[in-house]
Design an enzyme around this catalytic site. Sequence first.
Site, PDB file in Angstrom:
ATOM      1  N   ASP A  67       0.636  -1.114  -0.225  1.00  0.00           N
ATOM      2  CA  ASP A  67       0.046  -0.225  -0.244  1.00  0.00           C
ATOM      3  C   ASP A  67       0.782   1.404  -0.004  1.00  0.00           C
ATOM      4  O   ASP A  67       1.994   1.186  -0.193  1.00  0.00           O
ATOM      5  CB  ASP A  67      -0.989   0.076   1.594  1.00  0.00           C
ATOM      6  CG  ASP A  67      -0.514   0.351   2.531  1.00  0.00           C
ATOM      7  OD1 ASP A  67       1.134  -0.206   2.667  1.00  0.00           O
ATOM      8  OD2 ASP A  67      -1.676  -0.517   3.117  1.00  0.00           O
ATOM      9  N   ASP A 136      -7.202  -2.144  14.470  1.00  0.00           N
ATOM     10  CA  ASP A 136      -8.431  -2.268  14.013  1.00  0.00           C
ATOM     11  C   ASP A 136      -8.585  -4.346  13.209  1.00  0.00           C
ATOM     12  O   ASP A 136      -9.485  -3.988  12.619  1.00  0.00           O
ATOM     13  CB  ASP A 136      -9.044  -1.285  13.796  1.00  0.00           C
ATOM     14  CG  ASP A 136      -8.274  -1.300  12.307  1.00  0.00           C
ATOM     15  OD1 ASP A 136      -7.783  -1.941  11.511  1.00  0.00           O
ATOM     16  OD2 ASP A 136      -9.356   0.012  12.044  1.00  0.00           O
ATOM     17  N   HIS A 138      -6.543  -4.832  10.161  1.00  0.00           N
ATOM     18  CA  HIS A 138      -7.200  -4.318   9.043  1.00  0.00           C
ATOM     19  C   HIS A 138      -5.510  -5.243   8.581  1.00  0.00           C
ATOM     20  O   HIS A 138      -4.666  -4.850   8.805  1.00  0.00           O
ATOM     21  CB  HIS A 138      -7.350  -2.596   8.743  1.00  0.00           C
ATOM     22  CG  HIS A 138      -5.983  -2.619   9.077  1.00  0.00           C
ATOM     23  ND1 HIS A 138      -5.475  -0.884   9.519  1.00  0.00           N
ATOM     24  CD2 HIS A 138      -4.760  -1.990   8.935  1.00  0.00           C
ATOM     25  CE1 HIS A 138      -5.170  -0.732  10.010  1.00  0.00           C
ATOM     26  NE2 HIS A 138      -4.175  -1.266   9.147  1.00  0.00           N
ATOM     27  N   GLU A 143      -9.801  -1.786   6.144  1.00  0.00           N
ATOM     28  CA  GLU A 143     -10.451  -1.656   7.446  1.00  0.00           C
ATOM     29  C   GLU A 143     -11.007  -2.523   7.053  1.00  0.00           C
ATOM     30  O   GLU A 143     -11.775  -2.460   6.229  1.00  0.00           O
ATOM     31  CB  GLU A 143     -10.773   0.559   7.147  1.00  0.00           C
ATOM     32  CG  GLU A 143      -9.435   1.269   7.180  1.00  0.00           C
ATOM     33  CD  GLU A 143      -8.681   1.071   7.269  1.00  0.00           C
ATOM     34  OE1 GLU A 143      -8.718   0.296   9.311  1.00  0.00           O
ATOM     35  OE2 GLU A 143      -8.259   2.255   8.416  1.00  0.00           O
TER      36      GLU A 143
HETATM   37  C1  GLP Z   1      -0.183   0.563   8.877  1.00  0.00           C
HETATM   38  C2  GLP Z   1       0.225  -0.288   7.117  1.00  0.00           C
HETATM   39  C3  GLP Z   1      -0.378  -2.232   7.766  1.00  0.00           C
HETATM   40  C4  GLP Z   1       0.330  -1.467   9.037  1.00  0.00           C
HETATM   41  C5  GLP Z   1      -0.377  -1.441  10.162  1.00  0.00           C
HETATM   42  C6  GLP Z   1       0.291  -1.566  11.367  1.00  0.00           C
HETATM   43  O1  GLP Z   1      -2.302   0.373   8.937  1.00  0.00           O
HETATM   44  N1  GLP Z   1      -0.528   0.052   6.389  1.00  0.00           N
HETATM   45  O2  GLP Z   1       0.234  -3.012   6.525  1.00  0.00           O
HETATM   46  O3  GLP Z   1       0.648  -3.593   9.507  1.00  0.00           O
HETATM   47  O4  GLP Z   1       0.516  -0.020   9.839  1.00  0.00           O
HETATM   48  O5  GLP Z   1       1.094  -0.672  11.505  1.00  0.00           O
HETATM   49  P1  GLP Z   1       2.585  -1.450  13.237  1.00  0.00           P
HETATM   50  O6  GLP Z   1       3.085  -2.095  12.826  1.00  0.00           O
HETATM   51  O7  GLP Z   1       2.851   0.208  13.194  1.00  0.00           O
HETATM   52  O8  GLP Z   1       1.551  -1.008  14.044  1.00  0.00           O
END
Ligand code: GLP
Length: 263
Positions: A67, A136, A138, A143
Amino acid sequence: MEVIITKDYDEMSKEAAKIIREQIVSKPNSVLGLATGGTPIGTYKELVRMHKEEGLDFCKVVTFNLDEYIGLPPSHDQSYYYFMWENLFKHVNINPENVHVPAGIIADFEAYCNWYEEEIKKAGGIDLQLLGIGGDGHIAFNEPGSSLTSRTRIVTLFEQTRKDNARFFKSIDEVPYFAITMGVGTIMEAKKILLIANGKKKAKVVAEFIEGPITSMITASVLQLHPNCTVVLDEEAASELKYAKEYRWMYENKNRIKDFQFK
Ligand code: GLP
């Protein structure tokens, strides 16, 4: 789903990097799906170490990122393009032509999303997809409420996700409202999935996606339907799992099959 529980963030990162190394060694031109966020930073560090100290070779590896924030140019220090170059690509011998991070500045959204899907197909599909998980539930930026068969598209971020990710920006006002993301259906087509999660903050959602019902309210829960999915956790993230003891037991005993003899 195989659940591996490690001691802490460092061990989780090493375990995940080992799985990625196995993939690259067994198929040097592997197509890797890559993730951003705080969680995979240690995994990328370990992969860089493996490249520098053990000669792990990325020269034929192809990558597709999950993404990107809409509106951020690749030069923005919070773009996922920038993140990937800073944390992994610039430290290993990857061919820049083999790197794909969805663009954050796009003229024709629909055409671009279709093109990204086509590129994945042309590369032969993703061999190993690395994932983190949002608070959440995702995966990528899918989402709650995202269709479990969704494809690469533009999405609106939840306010909570913007707040969660604001820690990387100067202020919440700078966090984009939209993102381009591979869909849940796109992710599910990867031949193997490797999801990593650490810390107490993820414990509840980790238990929900592994042991709860499959629901688009927690998009990671669809991974229960994937035939080859490994989840690597640290102890804190595993702390609310009902069957933690059993997962450990299965992991500790899984190699016994190699010595198994029919009488
Ligand atoms: C973002 C990314 C996800 C990732 C999530 C969790 O939303 N798009 O791919 O898994 O953050 O992030 P973190 O690893 O900083 O908790």
